[in-house]
Design a protein around this motif. Structure first.
Motif, PDB file in Angstrom:
ATOM      1  N   PHE A 189       0.863  -1.184   0.000  1.00  0.00           N
ATOM      2  CA  PHE A 189       0.000   0.000   0.000  1.00  0.00           C
ATOM      3  C   PHE A 189       0.898   1.232   0.000  1.00  0.00           C
ATOM      4  O   PHE A 189       1.226   1.776   1.046  1.00  0.00           O
ATOM      5  CB  PHE A 189      -0.897   0.023   1.245  1.00  0.00           C
ATOM      6  N   ASN A 207      -0.064  -3.142   3.726  1.00  0.00           N
ATOM      7  CA  ASN A 207      -1.428  -3.432   4.147  1.00  0.00           C
ATOM      8  C   ASN A 207      -1.414  -4.216   5.450  1.00  0.00           C
ATOM      9  O   ASN A 207      -0.937  -5.344   5.493  1.00  0.00           O
ATOM     10  CB  ASN A 207      -2.137  -4.226   3.039  1.00  0.00           C
ATOM     11  N   TRP A 212      -3.007   0.956   7.926  1.00  0.00           N
ATOM     12  CA  TRP A 212      -1.988   1.331   6.941  1.00  0.00           C
ATOM     13  C   TRP A 212      -0.670   1.491   7.667  1.00  0.00           C
ATOM     14  O   TRP A 212      -0.496   2.394   8.481  1.00  0.00           O
ATOM     15  CB  TRP A 212      -2.387   2.634   6.240  1.00  0.00           C
ATOM     16  N   LEU A 246      -9.865   1.888   6.135  1.00  0.00           N
ATOM     17  CA  LEU A 246      -8.733   1.909   7.056  1.00  0.00           C
ATOM     18  C   LEU A 246      -9.187   2.425   8.413  1.00  0.00           C
ATOM     19  O   LEU A 246      -9.851   3.457   8.504  1.00  0.00           O
ATOM     20  CB  LEU A 246      -7.616   2.802   6.513  1.00  0.00           C
TER      21      LEU A 246
END
Length: 318
Positions: A189, A207, A212, A246
């Motif tokens: 990510f 990820n 995050w 998230l």
């Protein structure tokens, strides 16, 4: 990968990914460098074993790891939450240490969308960030935000990192193929910020399943006066929150500066080393701790002495 199963029905009750490595116990010597003692360890990936809550399970897993890696002198768990430390102090025949002491990790709780996140910030902070983004676009060119999540996107990200990072830091960066494998598994990510087609910032992350994990924030030094690093993180966060659900962003060890203390939550974690009581390991660890305290004392004493000498010289000159 160590997998723990029940003897009766074969149910999986624990998964522990590990890798063997060496941990360097440094003995600082000021300008002479820092010679180190290489301690073979087994690093637990993810810092905490994924185990069901069963009596004796953690002890059995630790004993199995040491049996499988007989050359290892310890288990390295890089970021153990302080509230979980007690369970490692009760292992049979094992000692436990927190290397470099307890440290603060800063995390950013995230609401359901980016607009709700902005509302958590003060009006002054919202204005400053938006002004910095506008100034960056005015000076560097039109801004483009690109998510880096697929293997074929890793090469352009590395080209940007090579251009933005000092050569020594980039040389120590993990190999490109590792990020391509992460992307292939859906674990990469990252985000790249371009202005007029030229990279000005990169956020390298992974990820964490609703979290995050931020590893690096890199920005172009020539736009430092426009707070390019802050703009890079702001734009990347907006892009990632729009694409993924998230719950938080985890920045790891460190202390946020004054601008972010109101929105970040500090969590205490430590690099925990579980070691065998037999052999030379306890003595080496004790010597390392004692040496570190002695070094810090001598260094502070020298600084105090220099300050007194400089003050005496100033008085004499006056």
């Amino acid at each position: 990968m160590l997998v723990a199963r029940c003897r009766g029905d074969g149910e999986v009750i624990g998964i522990v990914p590990v890798r063997p490595r060496c941990h360097s116990l440094e003995f600082r010597m000021g300008p002479l460098g820092s010679p180190g003692w290489k301690l073979p360890v087994v690093q637990v990936l993810g810092s905490v074993p994924l185990l069901q809550e069963q009596r004796g399970l953690l002890d059995a897993v630790v004993q199995a790891l040491f049996a499988h890696f007989p050359e290892a002198r310890g288990l390295s768990l890089q970021a153990v939450p302080s509230e979980l430390f007690g369970q490692f102090g009760q292992l049979d025949g094992m000692g436990v240490s927190v290397l470099d002491g307890w440290r603060e990790c800063h995390t950013l709780p995230l609401p359901e969308n980016f607009d709700a996140y902005l509302q958590k910030l003060s009006s002054k902070k919202r204005y400053n960030i938006q002004r910095q983004v506008r100034q960056l676009a005015a000076e560097a060119g039109e801004i483009e935000v690109v998510r880096i999540e697929r293997p074929e996107q890793v090469a352009p990200m590395f080209d940007a990192l090579r251009a933005l990072m000092p050569a020594t830091e980039f040389a120590a960066f993990p190999a490109q193929f590792k990020f391509e494998r992460l992307a292939a598994c859906g674990l990469l990510f990252s985000c790249m910020i371009r202005c007029a087609g030229v990279p000005v910032g990169v956020v390298v992350g992974s990820n964490g399943i609703g979290r995050w994990m931020i590893h690096n924030i890199v920005s172009d030094g020539k736009y430092q006066h426009l707070s390019a690093g802050t703009s890079t993180m702001h734009l990347a966060l907006k892009e990632m929150m729009a694409a993924h659900a998230l719950a938080e962003a985890d920045f790891g060890y460190g202390t946020p500066n004054r601008d972010f203390r109101s929105s970040h939550e500090l969590r205490t974690r430590g690099h925990v080393l579980v070691w065998r009581r037999a052999g030379l390991t306890p003595a080496v660890l004790a010597c390392n701790v004692l040496y570190g305290k002695l070094y810090d004392y001598l260094a502070s004493s020298v600084k105090r002495l220099k300050k007194r000498v400089n003050a005496w010289r100033a008085r004499r000159k006056a």
